[in-house]
Design an enzyme around this catalytic site. Structure first.
Site, mmCIF file in Angstrom:
data_model
loop_
_atom_site.group_PDB
_atom_site.id
_atom_site.type_symbol
_atom_site.label_atom_id
_atom_site.label_comp_id
_atom_site.label_asym_id
_atom_site.label_seq_id
_atom_site.Cartn_x
_atom_site.Cartn_y
_atom_site.Cartn_z
ATOM 1 C CB CYS A 142 -4.483 -6.636 7.091
ATOM 2 S SG CYS A 142 -3.004 -6.134 6.183
ATOM 3 C CB CYS A 145 -2.810 -3.289 7.727
ATOM 4 S SG CYS A 145 -3.241 -4.099 6.195
ATOM 5 C CG ASP A 146 -4.385 -3.352 11.501
ATOM 6 O OD1 ASP A 146 -4.170 -2.201 11.097
ATOM 7 O OD2 ASP A 146 -5.443 -3.973 11.277
#
Ligand code: NAP
Length: 324
Positions: A142, A145-146
């Protein structure tokens, strides 16, 4: 629990499932949640258990550790009386009322069910890939997300895949990375025309670079990723591409196997919701929330939002039938 009929059972314990629990519990529905056991694809806490830091969930200006956040969701659900069963559901009967939900040690009957079983990112299946993902060593499924983590700033990163997700994740990563390599197993993208245009513009500007006809056969590095080993699919030749991050974008698989033939799905297996934004499925009394019914947004905050909606929909549906 065997004789009693539950008002609402929630299957899944990611942001969608646990938010549904919080709302259902506060509506005095005494929800029972099967949180999964990570055996049949249902992961207690959902996909955020594989995320290191969540920086885009509102309310956490300094970011929050994914598993820590899910622990807090769980605690909040329990605080209002949610009962949790740490087992996978292996069978449901949505044809007869009340519905039946079975796990290894429990057979539960329920008037309403909220399905929040999520979707799992597809992985390449390489041993070092999982190891470096779980240790926060620079492998992620992701980018949203990261990708913004300090470790990836000004670094060379690799995205694998040739669909819309790969381009979307890759272009997102160009905000932080020095360069993003797109490794694809063919020499043609699956992505939509608009996304392809976006990709080739980034290539023109030197922000992205395609690596065609290549598969990743190993992920290199001990504590943190140092590169990927590529194999040319035409010649079989191998070479190493140094990088500080690997982002998987080879599709997701919704956890809907359990509901096959009963709940309507689209051609990719995601649950269909006939009356969006309402969360009811084709079976009256069964609602769906989170990634199991969403292949577009797939964010913790959108999953939590639909979890709230499903609990409210279930509460109203139950009230309409005099079950309060
Ligand atoms: P996808 O369209 O299924 O693409 C997956 C890509 O991964 C394909 O290029 C595929 O290669 C590759 N792949 C699959 N398994 C692989 C493996 N084992 N090793 C190497 N490569 C592998 O998935 P997606 O990109 O996640 O998109 C899913 C759906 O969401 C699509 O309908 C897409 O349009 C939609 N979506 C839309 C947007 C947007 O519009 N903004 C953004 C993201 C997703 P092949 O091409 O060779 O099969």
């Amino acid at each position: 629990m065997a004789d009693q009929v539950e008002k609402v059972v929630i299957i899944g314990s990611g942001p969608a499932g646990l938010t549904a629990c919080i709302y259902a519990a506060r509506a005095a529905l005494q929800p029972l949640c099967f949180e999964g056991y990570n055996a049949g694809g249902l992961i207690p806490g959902g996909q955020l258990m594989f995320t290191t830091e969540v920086e885009n969930y509102p309310g956490f200006p300094d970011g929050v550790d994914g598993p820590k956040m899910m622990k807090a969701f769980r605690k909040q659900a329990e605080r209002f009386g949610t009962r949790l069963i740490t087992q996978d559901v292996y069978e449901v009967d949505f044809r007869n009322r009340p519905f039946t939900i079975k796990s290894d040690d429990h057979t539960v009957r329920a008037h309403a069910v909220i399905v929040a079983t999520g979707a799992r990112a597809n992985w390449l299946g390489l041993p070092n890939e999982k190891r470096l993902a779980e240790s926060g060593g620079g492998v992620s499924a992701c980018a949203v997300c990261d990708g913004a983590l300090p470790a990836f700033r000004n670094q060379d990163l690799v995205v694998v895949g040739g669909g819309d997700s790969a381009i979307e994740e890759g272009s997102y990563l160009t905000k932080f990375a020095r360069k993003v390599y797109l490794v694809h197993r063919r020499d043609q993208l699956r992505a939509s025309k608009a996304m392809q245009e976006r990709f080739f513009k980034l290539v023109e500007h030197g922000k992205m670079e395609p690596v065609w006809n290549a598969t990743i056969v190993d992920v290199l590095g001990e504590q943190t990723i140092s590169g990927v080993r590529l194999k040319d699919v035409r010649t079989g030749e191998q070479r190493d591409l140094p990088c500080r991050g690997l982002f998987l974008a080879i599709g997701h698989t919704p956890n809907t196997e359990l509901f096959k033939g009963v709940l309507d799905t689209d051609d990719k297996g995601y649950l269909k919701l006939p009356n969006p934004p309402g969360t009811r499925t084709n079976v009256e009394g069964v609602f769906a929330a989170g990634d199991v019914a969403d292949h577009v947004y797939r964010q913790a905050v959108t999953a939590a939002g639909t979890g709230c909606m499903a609990a409210i929909d279930a509460e109203r549906w139950l009230a309409g039938r005099g079950i309060e």
